[in-house]
Structures are given as C-alpha cells and as structure tokens.
Design a protein around this motif. Sequence first.
Motif, PDB file in Angstrom:
ATOM      1  N   GLY A 266      39.689  33.827  44.252  1.00  0.00           N
ATOM      2  CA  GLY A 266      40.690  34.760  43.650  1.00  0.00           C
ATOM      3  C   GLY A 266      41.506  33.822  42.726  1.00  0.00           C
ATOM      4  O   GLY A 266      42.484  34.593  42.186  1.00  0.00           O
ATOM      5  N   ALA A 267      41.317  32.526  42.691  1.00  0.00           N
ATOM      6  CA  ALA A 267      42.306  31.720  41.860  1.00  0.00           C
ATOM      7  C   ALA A 267      42.733  32.388  40.438  1.00  0.00           C
ATOM      8  O   ALA A 267      43.932  32.025  40.098  1.00  0.00           O
ATOM      9  CB  ALA A 267      41.899  30.415  41.806  1.00  0.00           C
ATOM     10  N   GLN A 268      41.858  33.035  40.041  1.00  0.00           N
ATOM     11  CA  GLN A 268      41.917  33.307  38.507  1.00  0.00           C
ATOM     12  C   GLN A 268      43.149  34.436  38.444  1.00  0.00           C
ATOM     13  O   GLN A 268      43.498  34.618  37.141  1.00  0.00           O
ATOM     14  CB  GLN A 268      40.979  33.572  37.997  1.00  0.00           C
ATOM     15  N   THR A 269      43.352  35.023  39.278  1.00  0.00           N
ATOM     16  CA  THR A 269      44.397  35.932  39.091  1.00  0.00           C
ATOM     17  C   THR A 269      45.707  35.843  39.797  1.00  0.00           C
ATOM     18  O   THR A 269      46.703  36.645  40.114  1.00  0.00           O
ATOM     19  CB  THR A 269      43.881  37.399  40.052  1.00  0.00           C
ATOM     20  N   PHE A 270      45.990  34.452  40.398  1.00  0.00           N
ATOM     21  CA  PHE A 270      46.956  34.230  40.935  1.00  0.00           C
ATOM     22  C   PHE A 270      48.189  34.190  40.059  1.00  0.00           C
ATOM     23  O   PHE A 270      48.388  33.377  39.046  1.00  0.00           O
ATOM     24  CB  PHE A 270      47.087  32.789  41.758  1.00  0.00           C
ATOM     25  N   GLY A 271      49.458  34.704  40.463  1.00  0.00           N
ATOM     26  CA  GLY A 271      50.722  34.369  40.172  1.00  0.00           C
ATOM     27  C   GLY A 271      51.300  33.402  41.066  1.00  0.00           C
ATOM     28  O   GLY A 271      50.816  33.039  41.964  1.00  0.00           O
ATOM     29  N   PRO A 272      52.624  32.896  41.085  1.00  0.00           N
ATOM     30  CA  PRO A 272      53.085  31.902  41.978  1.00  0.00           C
ATOM     31  C   PRO A 272      53.212  32.397  43.185  1.00  0.00           C
ATOM     32  O   PRO A 272      52.881  31.598  44.158  1.00  0.00           O
ATOM     33  CB  PRO A 272      54.790  31.751  41.363  1.00  0.00           C
ATOM     34  N   ALA A 273      53.438  33.589  43.506  1.00  0.00           N
ATOM     35  CA  ALA A 273      53.659  34.228  45.087  1.00  0.00           C
ATOM     36  C   ALA A 273      52.363  34.172  45.546  1.00  0.00           C
ATOM     37  O   ALA A 273      51.848  33.769  46.677  1.00  0.00           O
ATOM     38  CB  ALA A 273      54.197  35.396  45.116  1.00  0.00           C
ATOM     39  N   GLU A 274      51.078  34.404  44.738  1.00  0.00           N
ATOM     40  CA  GLU A 274      49.937  34.354  45.236  1.00  0.00           C
ATOM     41  C   GLU A 274      49.416  32.963  45.751  1.00  0.00           C
ATOM     42  O   GLU A 274      48.666  32.918  46.494  1.00  0.00           O
ATOM     43  CB  GLU A 274      48.905  35.156  44.459  1.00  0.00           C
ATOM     44  N   ALA A 275      49.423  32.273  44.463  1.00  0.00           N
ATOM     45  CA  ALA A 275      49.161  30.719  44.823  1.00  0.00           C
ATOM     46  C   ALA A 275      49.791  30.196  46.118  1.00  0.00           C
ATOM     47  O   ALA A 275      49.274  29.482  46.943  1.00  0.00           O
ATOM     48  CB  ALA A 275      49.431  29.961  43.786  1.00  0.00           C
ATOM     49  N   ALA A 276      51.199  30.603  46.097  1.00  0.00           N
ATOM     50  CA  ALA A 276      52.066  29.766  47.326  1.00  0.00           C
ATOM     51  C   ALA A 276      51.394  30.442  48.530  1.00  0.00           C
ATOM     52  O   ALA A 276      51.447  29.800  49.814  1.00  0.00           O
ATOM     53  CB  ALA A 276      53.393  30.329  47.273  1.00  0.00           C
ATOM     54  N   ALA A 277      51.121  31.695  48.608  1.00  0.00           N
ATOM     55  CA  ALA A 277      50.598  32.449  49.747  1.00  0.00           C
ATOM     56  C   ALA A 277      49.348  31.687  50.241  1.00  0.00           C
ATOM     57  O   ALA A 277      48.796  31.556  51.340  1.00  0.00           O
ATOM     58  CB  ALA A 277      50.425  34.020  49.819  1.00  0.00           C
ATOM     59  N   ALA A 278      48.210  31.416  49.194  1.00  0.00           N
ATOM     60  CA  ALA A 278      47.168  30.830  49.469  1.00  0.00           C
ATOM     61  C   ALA A 278      47.283  29.460  50.412  1.00  0.00           C
ATOM     62  O   ALA A 278      46.601  29.182  51.369  1.00  0.00           O
ATOM     63  CB  ALA A 278      46.322  30.554  48.140  1.00  0.00           C
ATOM     64  N   PHE A 279      48.250  28.816  49.938  1.00  0.00           N
ATOM     65  CA  PHE A 279      48.709  27.450  50.474  1.00  0.00           C
ATOM     66  C   PHE A 279      49.123  27.597  51.821  1.00  0.00           C
ATOM     67  O   PHE A 279      48.595  27.034  52.808  1.00  0.00           O
ATOM     68  CB  PHE A 279      49.469  26.723  49.463  1.00  0.00           C
TER      69      PHE A 279
END
Length: 442
Positions: A260-273
């Motif tokens: 799902g990385a192609q749709t990440f904003g900062p919050a989504e990227a941080a949540a994935a980490f």
Amino acid sequence: MRKHWKATLAMATGLALWVSGTAANPYEPYEGTTLVVNFPAHPHYNAVMKVLPEFTKETGIRVEVDQLQYLKMRERQTLELTKARGDYDLIAYVVFSKADYVFADQLENLARFFMNPKLADPNYDSEDLIDGYVQNIGVAGGVKGYLPGKTGSTFGIPFGSETSVLAYRKDIFEKHGIPVPETYDQLLEAACKIPEVEPGMGGMASRAASGHQASHAFLLHLAPLGGRVFDDAWNPIINNDAGVAAAKALKTIVDCGPEGAQTFGPAEAAAAFKQGQAAMFMDSIAFAAGFEDPSSSTVAGKVGYALHPAGVRRGSQTGGFGIAIPKNAQNKEAAFLLMQWLTSKKGDLLVAMAGGNPSRFSTYQNAELNEKYPYSATFGEALKYADPDWRPIIPTWGKINADIGTTMSKVLTEDLDPQEALNGVAERARAIMDEAGYYTWQ
C-alpha cells in the motif's frame, strides 16, 4: 556562527534590556482575555495542548484552540485571513504558507512587538532559536524573497519545526548484518534487501500519495542528491541529472516498501513503521515520540535514529510549522505574549518534555530532555545539515508543488519515465514563473 537574518529580532529584543520597569506582572493588563488560536492536529501541537493550562495559570489569559488537520487548517486560514475582522488571534502555519501570507500582507511584522518594552521579555534570547528553522519558517523578504538577507523581516517564530532523520529497526539491521545507511547507495540497497531477508516487511515507509505528499517525498531526496527546483535566475533545473536521480530513488523506495506504499501520507507511513511493516522511516523528527510509545507502537525500544544519509552532500529538510499573528487579529498584544511564552526557553522545554519538537539549541542540550528522549542528541546533530532552501517558498509554489506531486505519482504508479515526467514539470514551471513576472528583469 550567527547570521544577519536574526539581527532585527535580536536587536529589537535587546531594546527591552534598557528598560528598568517596575511592573510586577506584565500579563496583568490582559488577564481575563480569551485568545482563539488555530493549531494543526500534529504531534507537536498535541504536546502544546498539555502545556497551555500552565500558560493560563501563570498569566490569567485563556486559550481556545481550533485544531484541524494541517491541509484543512490551511484551507480555513485562506478564508479566515481575508476577513476584515478575524476570528483567530494566533495561527500556526505550515512553512509553504509563509510566502502566500506575507505576500498578501496578512501577517504582522513582529518587530513592533519585540520593540515594545511592556511586551518584550528581555530574557527571551532570540539568538538561541535554531538558525535553519528561523530562516525557513520565520523570515521573508530577503534573498530570493524567502531567505534571510538585509531586506528580510521576521513574520513568525518556528514552533513545531522539523528536520528529517532516518529511523530504523535496530533488531532487524543487527539480525542481518545490514549497516546503518550513511549514503544513498547504502540506503537504497538496504531498502530492497530487507524485503528479501524479512518476507512481508517493506524496506522503508515513505510518503507517496498523489499531490503534496509525493512532491514532499521527491524533494526530500532532491537536495541531498545535489538538486534544486530552480537555479539562481529562476530557470527550472528540476529535470537535470540530480532530479532524475531523486525520482528514481523515490521509485525504488516505494517499490521496495510495505504493501500500500503508493497511497501513503505521513501518518500512514509512520503507522506502517510503528506496526512493524517496514524496517526504515525517513521523515520528520515529529514522529519519534510516537514510535517510542508502547501503548500504540509495536517497535518501541527497537528503533535507532541516524542522520539523513548523504548523497552529493548532506541536506536534511526543514519544514513543519511556525506561529504568527494575523493582521486581522482582535487581541494582538495578548497573542504576542502567548507566542513569546510558548517559544521562550521555559515554554520550549515544557513542550519538548511533553513530546514536542524543540525550537531552541538550549532545549536540545538539556540533560533532562536527553535522558527522557535519548534520540534528541541525534536530532540536535541533524540540525547542522538542515537545509532552509530545499524547496522554494515563493507565491507560485502552490501550483508548482501540486504539479510535481501529481506528476511524480504517475512515476510511482504508472511507470512514467522520470526524465519525461520532470521535463514536463520544468516546462510547466517555466510558464507559471513567466506569468508571475519572474523573468521581467532578465
């Protein structure tokens, strides 16, 4: 090395040292005032909310906060600042709004407040404010119109400002003998090696969503890889070799990233980490406190922090937020007192201890802070490489930024050739700059 860009602020504050006033309580004339402020929903300002009751207790000035997601905050401010009489006494603004608000004459120049001995705290110590943050967030009218210089003025104070660092999973890197990336070559190699050795885990979680987020992610790599959007004559150079290298780097990171990385904003990227779906995260220091919160993070205690890797040079981003007083505010002097209190040595440390981002050198040097948040030492080191010119904060930037973001999204999702994509961006950027008059004097 202290530079001219803080001279006005420092000299104005210094005037207060000549005053030997006897007022026991400078806040007394404003007791009972209620300030309405506009803050973003952001980790730094969540920490601020914990500290505001202390301000009211100390000063008798009440504070009502309208807290919005930061892009919605920008939309609200765009309408609010055009009113003859505004609802907000103090606003937080994201850095790319600086040029728009100053150009439209919607923010107060802070000189007259710092010149007022009844308002200016002689112990404020403006020289302690972090250089790169003041350059990026607070000053307008100098070099290129948005950087410090002899013609510049201070319109805001950094508060919730950020630079970029690399967060990584210490356990994963140690398990597989992967070196912590010092260079971009090492970063990209690690990003794509991790999914091979840790099936189901992405290499690095990054912003990538179409629009501002994809543009931000691209620019994050452009500066350290030696690029700029424009040269000194405002000719677009975003499509040179450095620009193409930055686009390819982002494409590699996203392709080797979590699902799902192609749709990440900062919050989504941080949540994935935070949920263990990626082994690296390179973005704002603002997310670190959340990574270390065991109530919401599965990786608390397993994260290491390193400098933004070097390409041609080191060049971490500067961004985030500052605070300013709108021209149409109703309680400007009380708003200045709140601004000054929040960004003072005392206020900055209180907010930092609550999980916010320091705006002062002295805060980063505080032993109690570094004991509570051991990663602060790395963040302080990163400030040496913070680049206030990693993106141009000019009135036309909104259109150009949006175009970069939508075009870069096509590189990430539709395999548009990076060179072709950036050639188009450069052509359209030149047309925008020409229409705005940037080539008038050539």
